[in-house]
Design a protein around this motif. Structure first.
Motif, short mmCIF file in Angstrom:
data_model
loop_
_atom_site.label_atom_id
_atom_site.label_comp_id
_atom_site.label_asym_id
_atom_site.label_seq_id
_atom_site.Cartn_x
_atom_site.Cartn_y
_atom_site.Cartn_z
N ASP A 52 -40.08 26.87 -32.32
CA ASP A 52 -40.90 27.93 -32.87
C ASP A 52 -39.78 29.07 -32.89
O ASP A 52 -39.24 29.41 -31.89
CB ASP A 52 -42.14 28.29 -32.02
CG ASP A 52 -43.15 27.26 -32.14
OD1 ASP A 52 -43.15 26.55 -33.36
OD2 ASP A 52 -43.66 26.98 -31.14
N ILE A 53 -39.73 29.68 -34.17
CA ILE A 53 -38.90 30.94 -34.41
C ILE A 53 -39.70 32.23 -34.81
O ILE A 53 -40.59 32.10 -35.36
CB ILE A 53 -37.68 30.87 -35.30
CG1 ILE A 53 -36.77 29.76 -34.83
CG2 ILE A 53 -37.08 32.05 -35.48
CD1 ILE A 53 -35.98 29.20 -36.03
N GLY A 54 -39.67 33.20 -33.60
CA GLY A 54 -40.76 34.16 -33.79
C GLY A 54 -40.23 35.24 -34.77
O GLY A 54 -40.81 36.66 -34.34
N GLY A 55 -39.40 35.26 -35.92
CA GLY A 55 -38.96 36.18 -36.58
C GLY A 55 -40.24 36.64 -37.57
O GLY A 55 -41.09 36.04 -37.61
N ASP A 56 -40.18 37.83 -38.36
CA ASP A 56 -40.91 38.01 -39.44
C ASP A 56 -40.35 38.45 -40.67
O ASP A 56 -41.05 38.85 -41.58
CB ASP A 56 -41.79 39.10 -38.72
CG ASP A 56 -41.03 40.34 -38.49
OD1 ASP A 56 -39.95 40.34 -38.78
OD2 ASP A 56 -41.45 41.51 -38.02
N ASP A 57 -39.21 37.88 -40.91
CA ASP A 57 -38.64 38.23 -42.27
C ASP A 57 -38.21 36.97 -42.86
O ASP A 57 -37.22 36.08 -42.45
CB ASP A 57 -37.43 39.24 -41.96
CG ASP A 57 -36.69 39.79 -43.17
OD1 ASP A 57 -37.13 39.13 -44.27
OD2 ASP A 57 -35.99 40.57 -43.28
N PHE A 58 -38.99 36.64 -43.82
CA PHE A 58 -38.68 35.32 -44.54
C PHE A 58 -37.42 35.15 -45.19
O PHE A 58 -37.03 34.19 -45.52
CB PHE A 58 -40.00 34.61 -45.34
CG PHE A 58 -41.07 34.36 -44.69
CD1 PHE A 58 -41.14 33.13 -44.19
CD2 PHE A 58 -42.23 35.31 -44.43
CE1 PHE A 58 -42.32 32.54 -43.31
CE2 PHE A 58 -43.25 34.85 -43.72
CZ PHE A 58 -43.11 33.86 -43.19
N ARG A 59 -36.84 36.20 -45.35
CA ARG A 59 -35.32 36.30 -45.99
C ARG A 59 -34.47 36.02 -45.28
O ARG A 59 -33.12 35.83 -45.69
CB ARG A 59 -35.34 37.72 -46.75
CG ARG A 59 -36.19 38.16 -47.73
CD ARG A 59 -36.04 39.66 -48.23
NE ARG A 59 -36.60 40.30 -46.99
CZ ARG A 59 -36.30 41.78 -46.80
NH1 ARG A 59 -35.85 42.32 -47.92
NH2 ARG A 59 -36.46 42.50 -45.85
N VAL A 60 -34.55 35.95 -43.87
CA VAL A 60 -33.53 35.56 -42.89
C VAL A 60 -33.66 34.11 -42.57
O VAL A 60 -34.67 33.62 -42.43
CB VAL A 60 -33.69 36.38 -41.71
CG1 VAL A 60 -32.93 35.84 -40.56
CG2 VAL A 60 -33.73 37.88 -41.82
N ALA A 61 -32.58 33.50 -42.55
CA ALA A 61 -32.38 32.09 -42.23
C ALA A 61 -31.52 31.92 -41.03
O ALA A 61 -30.50 32.52 -40.91
CB ALA A 61 -31.86 31.23 -43.21
#
Length: 99
Positions: A52-61
């Protein structure tokens, strides 16, 4: 600091450059969370983990890499940084439904 155990184990400095965590990351095998510095045995990691990765920017990979920093064992690390697997282009805000 979140990576203190990695520094004490000489992972930061020998394997990784110093870093600051930017998003929460949870890795679990068979429902049990994995923590920095934890020793994992082959039977407990034979199936793929839940990540599980808790980021919130779908442009970031992200790239997720599973290495053994002191293979085959800490007293004889002749295969240091053995690559077990690598997954690239993991989108931020990932849960177990991602590939």
């Amino acid at each position: 600091m979140a990576n203190d155990s990695l520094t004490r184990a000489h992972i930061v400095g020998a394997v990784l450059d110093p870093f600051a965590s930017s998003v929460p990351l949870t890795v679990m095998y068979d429902g049990r969370p994995v923590f920095n510095g934890m020793e994992l045995r082959s039977p407990s990691v034979s199936l793929k983990p839940r990540v599980d990765i808790g980021g919130d920017d779908f442009r970031v990979a992200y790239t997720l890499v599973m290495v053994d920093p002191d293979a085959p064992n800490p007293s004889n690390p002749t295969l240091r940084e053995y690559l077990h697997w690598m997954v690239t282009d993991v989108p931020s805000s990932t849960n177990n439904s991602f590939g």
